[in-house]
Design a protein around this motif. Structure first.
Motif, short mmCIF file in Angstrom:
data_model
loop_
_atom_site.label_atom_id
_atom_site.label_comp_id
_atom_site.label_asym_id
_atom_site.label_seq_id
_atom_site.Cartn_x
_atom_site.Cartn_y
_atom_site.Cartn_z
N ILE A 35 33.58 20.34 -6.75
CA ILE A 35 34.60 19.28 -6.70
C ILE A 35 35.96 19.90 -6.34
O ILE A 35 36.66 19.40 -5.45
CB ILE A 35 34.70 18.55 -8.06
N TYR A 36 36.33 20.99 -7.03
CA TYR A 36 37.61 21.65 -6.75
C TYR A 36 37.62 22.26 -5.34
O TYR A 36 38.64 22.24 -4.65
CB TYR A 36 37.90 22.72 -7.81
N LYS B 24 41.18 23.08 -0.03
CA LYS B 24 40.64 23.78 1.14
C LYS B 24 41.46 25.01 1.51
O LYS B 24 41.02 25.84 2.31
CB LYS B 24 40.59 22.83 2.34
N HIS B 25 42.67 25.12 0.95
CA HIS B 25 43.54 26.25 1.27
C HIS B 25 44.19 26.75 -0.01
O HIS B 25 44.73 25.95 -0.79
CB HIS B 25 44.62 25.85 2.28
N ILE B 26 44.15 28.05 -0.22
CA ILE B 26 44.78 28.66 -1.40
C ILE B 26 45.79 29.69 -0.93
O ILE B 26 45.48 30.58 -0.12
CB ILE B 26 43.73 29.34 -2.31
N CYS B 27 47.02 29.57 -1.41
CA CYS B 27 48.09 30.51 -1.08
C CYS B 27 48.56 31.15 -2.37
O CYS B 27 48.93 30.45 -3.32
CB CYS B 27 49.25 29.81 -0.39
N TYR C 209 42.36 37.19 -10.54
CA TYR C 209 41.66 37.34 -9.26
C TYR C 209 40.28 36.69 -9.33
O TYR C 209 39.85 36.01 -8.39
CB TYR C 209 41.55 38.82 -8.89
N SER C 210 39.59 36.87 -10.45
CA SER C 210 38.25 36.29 -10.60
C SER C 210 38.30 34.76 -10.57
O SER C 210 37.44 34.12 -9.96
CB SER C 210 37.62 36.76 -11.92
N VAL C 211 39.30 34.18 -11.21
CA VAL C 211 39.45 32.72 -11.21
C VAL C 211 39.73 32.21 -9.80
O VAL C 211 39.15 31.21 -9.35
CB VAL C 211 40.56 32.29 -12.18
N ILE C 212 40.63 32.89 -9.08
CA ILE C 212 40.97 32.47 -7.71
C ILE C 212 39.73 32.53 -6.82
O ILE C 212 39.48 31.62 -6.02
CB ILE C 212 42.12 33.33 -7.15
N LYS C 213 38.93 33.57 -6.97
CA LYS C 213 37.68 33.68 -6.19
C LYS C 213 36.73 32.52 -6.53
O LYS C 213 36.10 31.95 -5.64
CB LYS C 213 36.98 35.01 -6.50
N ALA C 214 36.65 32.18 -7.80
CA ALA C 214 35.75 31.10 -8.21
C ALA C 214 36.20 29.76 -7.64
O ALA C 214 35.37 28.93 -7.24
CB ALA C 214 35.69 31.03 -9.74
N ILE C 215 37.52 29.54 -7.60
CA ILE C 215 38.03 28.28 -7.04
C ILE C 215 37.81 28.25 -5.52
O ILE C 215 37.45 27.22 -4.95
CB ILE C 215 39.54 28.12 -7.37
N ALA C 216 38.02 29.40 -4.88
CA ALA C 216 37.91 29.46 -3.41
C ALA C 216 36.48 29.28 -2.94
O ALA C 216 36.23 28.62 -1.91
CB ALA C 216 38.46 30.80 -2.91
N GLY C 217 35.53 29.84 -3.66
CA GLY C 217 34.13 29.78 -3.22
C GLY C 217 33.98 30.39 -1.84
O GLY C 217 34.63 31.39 -1.52
N ASP C 218 33.13 29.78 -1.01
CA ASP C 218 32.91 30.30 0.34
C ASP C 218 33.60 29.45 1.40
O ASP C 218 33.45 29.72 2.59
CB ASP C 218 31.40 30.33 0.65
N THR C 219 34.34 28.43 0.97
CA THR C 219 34.84 27.47 1.96
C THR C 219 36.36 27.47 2.12
O THR C 219 36.86 27.11 3.19
CB THR C 219 34.40 26.05 1.58
N ALA C 220 37.11 27.81 1.10
CA ALA C 220 38.58 27.72 1.18
C ALA C 220 39.16 28.89 1.94
O ALA C 220 38.68 30.03 1.85
CB ALA C 220 39.18 27.66 -0.22
N SER C 221 40.24 28.63 2.69
CA SER C 221 41.01 29.73 3.28
C SER C 221 41.91 30.30 2.19
O SER C 221 42.35 29.58 1.29
CB SER C 221 41.85 29.23 4.46
#
Length: 625
Positions: free
Chosen positions: A209-210, A215-218, A230-242
């Motif tokens: 859902i997130y 779709k973009h994380i800065c 860093y681990s949380v940011i990776k989890a939110i980004a998954g394989d799809t977010a820039s």
């Protein structure tokens, strides 16, 4: 905005993964703002940008810049700007029940509150507690605090109780602490990231859902990431977010908190096909400041330079009072006469800052400023919450916590302690409200007013009208008959003004439908309502000066063992961080920078001791006079 070619290259890049090494004064916030605008112009309906910062001040600055291009409502729909803790708290509140967390969680932000819970947890693990008893059977407080810090470090390193299976006592203590916190519907700052990560990792449907929305994380100031963040940011980004990370390894100064530039510069490029960019122009600092920064941090590369020459001076004084007196007189002279390298006709106190490695370096200067009735503000603590000074408002604050969290026995106990000796047990909030001890502690009128204030919150069913509560408190503060002397009234009145300012800031940063007592108290705990005092001179520790900039900067107390800190002298990694601290200090200055140190210091126990100038003064002395 006018962008340099390198800034424009970053803004318009089609790369999904980028990390930008952005030197001091290189215009990174401007570049980040334009990048977000660019991403939004290409986003589909319903998609948002997640902009992670490392301070509420940085978040507010980014929001202000974006508000030049969007209305407040548009911005709320398109971008989430805030600290990683703020964002993760929203995940935990909205989705925590999916991993068994209570619906109405509260943050215990103060160290003393969390330490009190820890001591209770230790009582439940007697074999572990026995290790922290002296031969006389007394508690070794220092050792216990070090053990508590190890628990906090374990959380920052993303260790869970199950990771301590080989150390059953440690595992049990960790679990006891967590259980006791949750029994009061409470979590601490480290838990926010851990629970957010668990939700994303254990519930892939929620993570998706997130990931569909963001779709973009800065990430700003990415050199300050720690493992949990860093681990949380990776989890939110998954394989799809820039993902865009912007930071400066030379400004990594939070190593004590587990932060490291390795997450941006090593782990991120290893985990993603990230392209590296560098911003090495400087649009902020004078030639003198840049030259000094290069001496302290030889790896600092910079292209282009302001034509303003500026000043970098070093002064050594006989003692701390001579140092403080010179700084005060120099500030007076600059305010009176101005300086050709500072734009405008006058220099104001707000353009000046005095920095030091620790808060105690300011003692002589702060005392002198008070004697001279100079207005100044101290930035010395990372504590996010609102700390009241008067007994009246300490009780009011604690009462709000008990009102919003019926399981909060810790803060009810704190209230009872504030009342002193009681004639009969106080087992509930209602007992306390009607107790003789409350009347004795704050007077009959005070007890009446505080009860009216609490009742106004407890009886508001459909809407949260804290402004009505403040009206009750205002009436109490405005009557001098309610106080035994002016000093008491001044303390209470200042606390009231602080609460009123926090409420006004909260209203500005929240929507009507979100407002509630719990939401306001969480905002205070997370620092969202912090008031940035703009009047007077700024006195700031180095760690609290991060992200700030001033035309004129004084760095005082530059003695070996003070800056660099004595605890770092035999540790290469810590010395490297101290070097970063010095680099950050110098580059807070846009135009003029003055370095000072005393030849002797008075120790807290009264003796005067000779001092050696810092190695940084030695390094710079060859180039500056």
């Amino acid at each position: 905005m006018n962008l340099s070619p390198k800034q424009l290259q970053i803004v318009e890049s089609v790369d999904n993964y980028m990390y930008v090494i952005a030197g001091a004064g290189s215009g990174k916030t401007r570049t980040l703002t334009e990048r977000i605008i660019r991403l939004l112009s290409k986003s589909k309906r319903g998609e948002r940008v997640l902009a992670i910062t490392f301070s509420n001040k940085a978040a507010n600055e980014l929001k202000e810049r974006l508000l030049h291009f969007y209305t407040q409502d548009e911005l709320n729909d398109l971008v989430y700007v805030g600290t990683v803790h703020n964002f993760c708290m929203e995940i935990v509140l909205q989705r925590g029940s999916s991993i068994g967390l209570p619906d109405d969680l509260h943050i215990f932000e103060s160290f003393e509150d969390r330490f009190e819970i820890f001591k209770k947890a230790l009582d439940n693990v007697p074999q572990m507690k026995a290790k922290y008893l002296t031969s006389e059977g007394k508690i070794n407080s220092k050792g216990m605090r070090e053990l508590f810090e190890l628990l906090s470090k374990a959380k920052r390193d993303f260790k869970f109780p199950t990771d301590y299976a080989s150390k059953p006592l440690s595992q049990r203590l960790y679990q006891e602490y967590n259980d006791l916190m949750l029994s009061q519907n409470a979590i601490d700052f480290d838990d926010i990231l851990l629970y957010a990560y668990r939700i994303m990792a254990e519930k892939p449907s929620i993570a998706r859902i997130y990931q569909r929305i963001y779709k973009h994380i800065c990430v700003d100031e990415a050199q300050d990431l720690n493992k949990a963040q860093y681990s949380v940011i990776k989890a939110i980004a998954g394989d799809t977010a820039s993902v865009l990370m912007v930071g400066d390894p030379n400004q990594a100064i939070y190593g004590f908190n587990g932060s490291s530039s390795r997450y941006m510069c090593i782990d991120f490029p290893k985990d993603y096909p990230a392209k590296k960019y560098e911003l090495v122009e400087n649009f902020r600092s004078s030639q003198a400041v840049i030259n000094a920064a290069k001496i302290i941090e030889p790896s600092f590369e910079m292209e282009g330079q302001l034509p303003i020459r500026g000043e970098m001076e070093i002064h050594v004084f006989d003692d701390e009072m001579s140092e403080a007196t010179w700084i005060s007189k120099k500030i007076d002279a600059l305010i009176r006469d101005g300086h050709p390298d500072i734009e405008g006709t006058i220099v104001s106190p707000q353009q000046c800052a005095v920095l030091a490695r620790n808060r105690y370096v300011f003692n002589s200067l702060a005392a002198l400023f008070e004697e001279q009735q100079k207005e100044f503000n101290l930035r010395i603590s990372t504590n996010q919450g609102l700390l009241s000074e008067s007994v009246f408002f300490k009780l009011f604050d604690l009462g709000l916590r008990v009102i919003m969290n019926k399981n909060d026995v810790l803060h009810l106990s704190d209230m009872v302690s504030l009342l002193g000796e009681t004639t009969k047990p106080i087992a509930s909030f209602d007992d306390l409200k009607s107790s003789e001890e409350l009347n004795r502690a704050i007077g009959n009128n005070g007890a009446t007013a505080i009860n009216f204030a609490w009742d106004s919150i407890q009886t508001s069913k459909n809407s949260f009208r804290f402004d009505k509560t403040l009206e009750i408190l205002s009436s109490y503060c405005e009557s001098e008959d309610n106080f035994s002397n002016d000093n008491e009234r001044s303390l209470v009145f200042n606390d009231y003004l602080c609460w009123r300012e926090r409420w006004n800031t909260y209203v500005k940063n929240s929507s009507i439908e979100d407002r509630s007592l719990a939401h306001m108290m969480r905002s205070i705990a997370l620092g969202i309502t912090n008031i940035s005092k703009e009047s007077g001179l700024t006195l700031s520790t180095i760690h609290m000066s991060k992200g700030l900039e001033f035309d004129i900067v004084f760095i005082m107390g530059l003695n070996e063992g003070v800056f660099p800190d004595y605890r770092s002298l035999n540790d290469a990694a810590q010395l490297n961080e101290e070097q970063h601290n010095m680099f950050v200090s110098i580059t807070r200055s846009k135009r003029l920078c003055y370095l000072t140190c005393p030849k002797s210091r008075v120790m807290p126990w009264g003796d005067s001791r000779n001092q050696v100038p810092s190695r940084y003064i030695t390094q710079l002395n060859g180039s500056h006079t």
